[in-house]
Write an enzyme that holds these catalytic residues in place. Structure first.
Site, mmCIF file in Angstrom:
data_model
loop_
_atom_site.group_PDB
_atom_site.id
_atom_site.type_symbol
_atom_site.label_atom_id
_atom_site.label_comp_id
_atom_site.label_asym_id
_atom_site.label_seq_id
_atom_site.Cartn_x
_atom_site.Cartn_y
_atom_site.Cartn_z
ATOM 1 N N ALA A 40 0.864 -1.186 0.000
ATOM 2 C CA ALA A 40 0.000 0.000 0.000
ATOM 3 C C ALA A 40 0.902 1.237 0.000
ATOM 4 O O ALA A 40 0.800 2.123 0.842
ATOM 5 C CB ALA A 40 -0.957 0.002 1.182
ATOM 6 N N HIS A 42 3.123 4.554 -0.546
ATOM 7 C CA HIS A 42 2.894 5.987 -0.734
ATOM 8 C C HIS A 42 4.252 6.665 -0.870
ATOM 9 O O HIS A 42 5.296 5.993 -0.858
ATOM 10 C CB HIS A 42 2.069 6.552 0.431
ATOM 11 C CG HIS A 42 2.612 6.200 1.790
ATOM 12 N ND1 HIS A 42 3.852 6.627 2.224
ATOM 13 C CD2 HIS A 42 2.114 5.442 2.797
ATOM 14 C CE1 HIS A 42 4.073 6.177 3.440
ATOM 15 N NE2 HIS A 42 3.039 5.437 3.808
ATOM 16 N N GLU A 43 4.241 7.987 -0.957
ATOM 17 C CA GLU A 43 5.496 8.724 -1.191
ATOM 18 C C GLU A 43 6.523 8.520 -0.072
ATOM 19 O O GLU A 43 7.721 8.674 -0.294
ATOM 20 C CB GLU A 43 5.205 10.219 -1.379
ATOM 21 C CG GLU A 43 4.466 10.564 -2.667
ATOM 22 C CD GLU A 43 5.254 10.182 -3.922
ATOM 23 O OE1 GLU A 43 6.488 10.319 -3.906
ATOM 24 O OE2 GLU A 43 4.619 9.729 -4.890
ATOM 25 N N GLY A 44 6.060 8.205 1.130
ATOM 26 C CA GLY A 44 7.000 7.927 2.219
ATOM 27 C C GLY A 44 7.831 6.694 1.920
ATOM 28 O O GLY A 44 9.068 6.702 2.048
ATOM 29 N N HIS A 45 7.159 5.634 1.489
ATOM 30 C CA HIS A 45 7.893 4.419 1.108
ATOM 31 C C HIS A 45 8.829 4.713 -0.072
ATOM 32 O O HIS A 45 9.972 4.250 -0.102
ATOM 33 C CB HIS A 45 6.928 3.324 0.663
ATOM 34 C CG HIS A 45 5.971 2.840 1.716
ATOM 35 N ND1 HIS A 45 4.620 3.103 1.660
ATOM 36 C CD2 HIS A 45 6.162 2.099 2.838
ATOM 37 C CE1 HIS A 45 4.015 2.534 2.699
ATOM 38 N NE2 HIS A 45 4.933 1.929 3.440
ATOM 39 N N GLN A 69 2.961 -9.521 13.450
ATOM 40 C CA GLN A 69 3.055 -8.238 14.144
ATOM 41 C C GLN A 69 1.704 -7.569 14.343
ATOM 42 O O GLN A 69 1.652 -6.426 14.811
ATOM 43 C CB GLN A 69 4.042 -7.307 13.442
ATOM 44 C CG GLN A 69 3.592 -6.776 12.101
ATOM 45 C CD GLN A 69 4.722 -6.043 11.412
ATOM 46 O OE1 GLN A 69 5.733 -6.620 11.021
ATOM 47 N NE2 GLN A 69 4.577 -4.732 11.259
ATOM 48 N N GLY A 156 12.089 3.961 7.819
ATOM 49 C CA GLY A 156 11.568 5.319 7.960
ATOM 50 C C GLY A 156 11.571 5.771 9.411
ATOM 51 O O GLY A 156 11.207 5.009 10.306
ATOM 52 N N ASP A 159 8.440 5.448 12.050
ATOM 53 C CA ASP A 159 8.239 4.411 13.067
ATOM 54 C C ASP A 159 9.447 4.421 14.004
ATOM 55 O O ASP A 159 10.341 3.571 13.914
ATOM 56 C CB ASP A 159 8.043 3.055 12.393
ATOM 57 C CG ASP A 159 6.768 3.022 11.575
ATOM 58 O OD1 ASP A 159 5.710 2.731 12.142
ATOM 59 O OD2 ASP A 159 6.830 3.335 10.373
#
Ligand code: AMP
Length: 299
Positions: A40, A42-45, A69, A156, A159
């Protein structure tokens, strides 16, 4: 035969591999930068992928929604799974290989196999709200590192407690990998990008902005020379008046131990927050610096 369009950007679809043995064979002898994800994307990934692209010749992204998890009553079943769109996005970012194993491929013995157990720093904050989450996360990260055998793995800062625990696992278990941490990518309004943001209604989204506003209030207090207690109060003043926001925790932690700091703390720290907005649980964090000298807290 049609000539290829020399002006079009060269986009090569990544090889999608679902089996461990095939992945090992494909990566033999290659120096890999690795980005583990649950998809899923997004630009963060994709920012992590771009960082990985700078660090090694071969970039591998894993997409695996890790059942270990997720706790009971959490969103494992409804977690978004968008492999086709993810692979198309990764093609645009020059990813060489997507590793997308099934749960049976990762856990042939089901949930009963040997696991990693985190240390006491996993018992607070996310770990307190999500019992077993970090053991499950560390177990899959260790497995993925063993399968992919990257030189570098990119995580990132979004987290923060995860990053802390992954670094500790790498140190404590002598894993031969370098951990790279990339800054949190946000929407223009300050909301940290998350695969779960798609569940927010327009009202929820406006409510969720209190998280980044609270972190900014804490950072501003620290930058103005206030101590941790005042920074904590500044953040809580934002969070507690926000209708529709169910605060799980806000804390200011030591960046080395991930324990809450005392009011005497000087130097770097991290403000961390988690809250439920509607049915969606969100987390965020920001770097703080207490004391006068600013020698470069980054985020
Ligand atoms: P996830 O798919 O949520 O497990 O996240 C995979 C990786 O992407 C983790 O290292 C996350 O910390 C990172 N990540 C998630 N959201 C963001 C963001 N907004 N900015 C930067 N990295 C992120």
């Amino acid at each position: 035969m049609t000539e290829p369009d020399a002006t079009a950007p060269a986009v090569t679809a990544p090889e999608v591999i679902t089996e461990t043995a095939a992945l090992r064979a494909a990566l033999a002898g290659r120096t890999v930068a690795f980005v583990p994800t649950m998809g899923a994307l997004h630009e963060g990934h994709l920012a992590l992928v771009d960082r990985a692209r700078e660090l090694a010749d071969t970039v591998v992204v894993s997409i695996f929604v890790n059942p270990l998890q997720f706790g009971e009553g959490e969103d494992f079943d409804r977690y978004p799974r968008t492999l086709e769109a993810d692979t198309a996005a990764l093609a645009q970012h020059g990813v060489d290989v997507v590793f997308a194993p099934s749960a049976a491929e990762m856990y042939p013995r089901g949930g009963g196999g040997i696991r990693v157990v985190a240390d006491a720093s996993a018992l607070h904050f996310e770990g307190a709200s999500r019992p077993g989450h970090f053991d499950g996360m560390l177990t899959v990260v260790l497995k993925l590192l063993n399968i992919v055998q990257p030189a570098i793995a990119v995580f990132g800062q979004k987290d923060a407690q995860q990053v802390h625990l992954v670094r500790r696992m790498v140190a404590d278990l002598d894993l031969p990998v370098e951990i790279e941490v990339a800054p949190t990518v946000r929407d223009a309004d300050g909301l940290a990008l998350s695969s779960r943001n798609r569940y927010l209604s327009a009202t929820d989204r406006a409510t969720a902005l209190a998280l980044s506003r609270a972190l900014a209030a804490a950072a501003a207090a620290a930058a103005a020379g206030e101590g941790p207690d005042a920074a904590d109060a500044a953040a809580r003043a934002v969070l507690t008046v926000q209708p529709g926001l169910d605060l799980d925790y806000f804390a200011i932690v030591d960046i080395h131990t991930f324990e809450s700091v005392t009011d005497e703390h000087v130097g770097d720290a991290r403000a961390i927050v988690a809250a439920r907005v509607g049915a969606t649980r969100l987390i965020d964090n920001a770097a703080l610096r207490f004391g006068s000298a600013d020698d470069g807290a980054d985020e």
